[in-house]
Design a protein around this motif. Structure first.
Motif, mmCIF file in Angstrom:
data_model
loop_
_atom_site.group_PDB
_atom_site.id
_atom_site.type_symbol
_atom_site.label_atom_id
_atom_site.label_comp_id
_atom_site.label_asym_id
_atom_site.label_seq_id
_atom_site.Cartn_x
_atom_site.Cartn_y
_atom_site.Cartn_z
ATOM 1 N N ALA A 90 4.957 5.100 -11.287
ATOM 2 C CA ALA A 90 3.984 4.018 -11.119
ATOM 3 C C ALA A 90 4.206 2.926 -12.166
ATOM 4 C CB ALA A 90 2.563 4.568 -11.225
ATOM 5 N N ALA A 110 2.570 1.741 -3.386
ATOM 6 C CA ALA A 110 1.593 2.189 -4.388
ATOM 7 C C ALA A 110 1.218 3.652 -4.145
ATOM 8 C CB ALA A 110 0.349 1.303 -4.337
ATOM 9 N N ASP A 111 1.018 4.010 -2.876
ATOM 10 C CA ASP A 111 0.672 5.405 -2.534
ATOM 11 C C ASP A 111 1.782 6.355 -2.979
ATOM 12 O OD1 ASP A 111 -1.664 4.554 -1.458
ATOM 13 O OD2 ASP A 111 -1.103 4.855 0.648
ATOM 14 N N ARG A 164 0.838 -1.202 0.000
ATOM 15 C CA ARG A 164 0.000 0.000 0.000
ATOM 16 C C ARG A 164 0.877 1.258 0.000
ATOM 17 N NH1 ARG A 164 -3.062 -1.629 4.085
ATOM 18 N NH2 ARG A 164 -1.983 -0.388 5.637
ATOM 19 N N ARG A 165 1.919 1.244 0.812
ATOM 20 C CA ARG A 165 2.771 2.432 0.923
ATOM 21 C C ARG A 165 3.552 2.685 -0.368
ATOM 22 N NH1 ARG A 165 2.990 4.049 6.427
ATOM 23 N NH2 ARG A 165 2.131 2.409 7.726
ATOM 24 N N ALA A 203 3.766 6.071 -5.398
ATOM 25 C CA ALA A 203 3.836 6.210 -6.850
ATOM 26 C C ALA A 203 2.567 6.827 -7.441
ATOM 27 C CB ALA A 203 4.080 4.834 -7.479
ATOM 28 N N ALA A 204 1.578 7.044 -6.577
ATOM 29 C CA ALA A 204 0.244 7.420 -7.065
ATOM 30 C C ALA A 204 0.225 8.726 -7.861
ATOM 31 C CB ALA A 204 -0.736 7.500 -5.894
ATOM 32 N N THR A 205 1.078 9.666 -7.491
ATOM 33 C CA THR A 205 1.017 10.982 -8.145
ATOM 34 C C THR A 205 2.030 11.113 -9.283
ATOM 35 O OG1 THR A 205 2.534 11.854 -6.477
ATOM 36 C CG2 THR A 205 0.170 12.162 -6.079
ATOM 37 N N ASP A 206 2.762 10.031 -9.574
ATOM 38 C CA ASP A 206 3.799 10.094 -10.599
ATOM 39 C C ASP A 206 3.616 8.923 -11.570
ATOM 40 O OD1 ASP A 206 6.099 9.990 -12.134
ATOM 41 O OD2 ASP A 206 7.468 10.378 -10.455
ATOM 42 N N PRO A 207 2.926 9.133 -12.693
ATOM 43 C CA PRO A 207 2.616 8.036 -13.617
ATOM 44 C C PRO A 207 3.850 7.278 -14.087
ATOM 45 C CG PRO A 207 1.480 10.055 -14.272
ATOM 46 C CD PRO A 207 2.425 10.433 -13.160
#
Ligand code: CA
Length: 234
Positions: A215, A205-206, A202-203, A208-212
């Motif tokens: 990610a 993924a979080d 989860r951490r 990377a969430a704002t950087d495609p």
């Protein structure tokens, strides 16, 4: 010298723990309430916290979460009189690394404390950074980044990631992870590993969430049913 914080409202137990840990060669502070423990954690760095769950002023799990936020790298050992598995999971989800059920022997606590601190020190002696896709794990500095941005991880989550990163691309068994990240003294169920692994995923993924781009190149932790895990490029 390693700095320990004992959080215990019971005077007799608190005194015994403090005396025993001081005799073990540690620098020890004793807080009798959750509130004073958090104040101490704000003021001073701490390597390991021995935290009683039953406190007079604040919920012990809440104190654990707050300590974890204030001191992400500190090891937290929870003390509880309860034995239900639910409480173990609640404790781990609150950020505890280890768990002791009262009554316990001081020698048992000292052994756990030594093992945890030895592991943290051993991590410091390995000069190595593992880079896999957008993930970089600085094992020595205990820093993980995704796309160059720090990922805030709990102590045992970082240990798990380090262990998987060290064997990147190869399968690591659950037994090896439990042994290397916790130790042979760990009595808890393997739920511990599942809870930490879910949090780690989860951490990452979080982060990377704002950087495609990050990610897209974030490595994945593959579950190998009946065996363990493998960290590999996406
Ligand atoms: Ca208590």
């Amino acid at each position: 010298m390693d700095r320990l914080l004992v959080v215990e409202d019971d005077a007799a137990i608190g005194q015994a723990l403090t005396t025993g840990l001081l005799a073990g060669g540690y620098d020890v502070r004793w807080a009798r309430t959750g509130g004073s423990a958090l104040e101490l954690a704000v003021d001073e760095p701490v390597d390991l916290v021995v935290l009683d769950v039953g406190l007079p002023d604040l919920d012990g799990y809440e104190v654990c979460r707050e300590l974890r936020r204030l001191r992400p790298q500190a090891v937290i050992v929870m003390l509880t009189a309860r034995q239900e598995e639910m409480d173990v999971v609640t404790g781990l989800e609150s950020g505890a690394d280890d768990y002791l059920t009262k009554p316990f022997r001081l020698a048992e606590l000292l052994a756990r404390v030594r093992a945890h601190l030895r592991r943290a020190a051993a991590d410091d002696s390995v000069p190595r950074t593992v880079v896999l896709g957008s993930l970089a794990v600085d094992v020595r500095g205990r820093i993980a980044t995704v796309g160059g941005v720090d990922v805030v991880l709990r102590a045992r989550e970082f240990d798990l990631l380090s262990r998987l990163a060290a064997g990147a691309g190869t399968a690591v068994s659950r037994e090896d992870l439990m042994h290397d990240v916790w130790d042979e003294n760990w009595f808890g169920s393997t739920k511990t590993l599942d809870v930490h692994m879910a949090a780690l995923r989860r951490r990452l993924a979080d982060a990377a969430a704002t950087d495609p781009e990050a990610a897209r190149h974030l490595p994945v932790i593959v579950t190998l049913r009946g065996f363990g895990y493998r960290l590999q490029t996406a």
